[in-house]
Design a protein around this motif. Structure first.
Motif, PDB file in Angstrom:
ATOM      1  N   ARG A  42       0.810  -1.219   0.000  1.00 36.30           N
ATOM      2  CA  ARG A  42       0.000   0.000   0.000  1.00 36.30           C
ATOM      3  C   ARG A  42       0.843   1.269   0.000  1.00 36.30           C
ATOM      4  N   HIS A  45       2.597   4.777   4.376  1.00 43.11           N
ATOM      5  CA  HIS A  45       1.583   5.083   5.393  1.00 43.11           C
ATOM      6  C   HIS A  45       1.052   3.859   6.127  1.00 43.11           C
ATOM      7  N   CYS A  46       1.312   2.673   5.619  1.00 43.88           N
ATOM      8  CA  CYS A  46       0.692   1.450   6.127  1.00 43.88           C
ATOM      9  C   CYS A  46       1.600   0.716   7.118  1.00 43.88           C
ATOM     10  N   SER A 114      -7.961   7.941   0.018  1.00 44.54           N
ATOM     11  CA  SER A 114      -7.403   8.357   1.297  1.00 44.54           C
ATOM     12  C   SER A 114      -8.478   8.551   2.358  1.00 44.54           C
ATOM     13  N   THR A 118      -2.880   7.822   8.979  1.00 40.03           N
ATOM     14  CA  THR A 118      -2.996   6.467   9.534  1.00 40.03           C
ATOM     15  C   THR A 118      -2.619   6.477  11.013  1.00 40.03           C
ATOM     16  N   GLU A 124      -2.215   9.210   4.101  1.00 47.22           N
ATOM     17  CA  GLU A 124      -2.407   8.316   2.953  1.00 47.22           C
ATOM     18  C   GLU A 124      -2.405   9.151   1.672  1.00 47.22           C
TER      19      GLU A 124
END
Length: 182
Positions: A42, A45-46, A114, A118, A124
């Motif tokens: 992803r 951000h993940c 988005s 996060t 995102e």
């Protein structure tokens, strides 16, 4: 919109992405001896992606010893791609970035919009692709694919190592290839 799955034993779409090393990854130009393992993630951000990719980096020597080239790919820009590669201390995994959302769709990936920051405080991107794992033969045909709509419950890399061992030892064919009437 209906998305079509990639078909085992058939050619996969073209893939040409920049790598954090300054090179490019062009699928098929210099394939792994047995397979290429493509891990679409992803983005920076993940937090689940980082955890998943840390495990991939830990097992990268095991994949390499089996003739498997490992590439992690996202739609992130160069800076975010570099940050993720640094976060997992990438040595055995190649990190590709800048995957276009059009290319992501060609690979059958799901696209999300988005929802802001996060849990780790990173924004995102406006749009990004969800995770997928593909094993591609050196001839450019799909051997294995797992495409996800969510960031969790991904295929364990240790299981994939065992599957690769079995597939190579038994010359096990890619399954799911039937395209006739049902």
């Amino acid at each position: 919109m209906r998305s079509q799955s990639l078909m085992p034993r058939f050619p996969v779409p073209a893939l040409n992405v920049a790598l954090t090393t300054g090179d490019r990854f062009v699928l098929g130009a210099n394939p792994g001896e047995k397979f290429d393992l493509l891990v679409f993630y992803r983005g920076l951000h993940c937090p689940l992606c980082a955890k998943y990719l840390l495990e991939l980096e830990r097992l990268a020597p095991e994949f390499a010893s089996r003739g498997v080239q490992v590439v992690a790919i996202s739609s992130d820009d160069a800076d975010r791609g570099q940050q993720m590669a640094a976060k997992v201390s990438a040595k055995g995994v190649k990190f590709g970035y800048g995957l276009s959302l059009k290319a992501a769709r060609e690979w059958g990936l799901y696209i999300s919009a988005s929802r802001g920051q996060t849990s780790i405080g990173i924004e995102e991107p406006a749009l990004f692709s969800e995770p997928a794992v593909f094993i591609v033969r050196p001839d450019g045909t799909l051997y294995y694919g797992a495409v996800q709509t969510m960031p969790f419950a991904r295929p364990p890399f240790q299981d994939l190592l065992g599957a690769i061992d079995f597939a190579v030892a038994k010359d096990y064919p890619a399954r799911g290839e039937y395209t006739g009437a049902v």
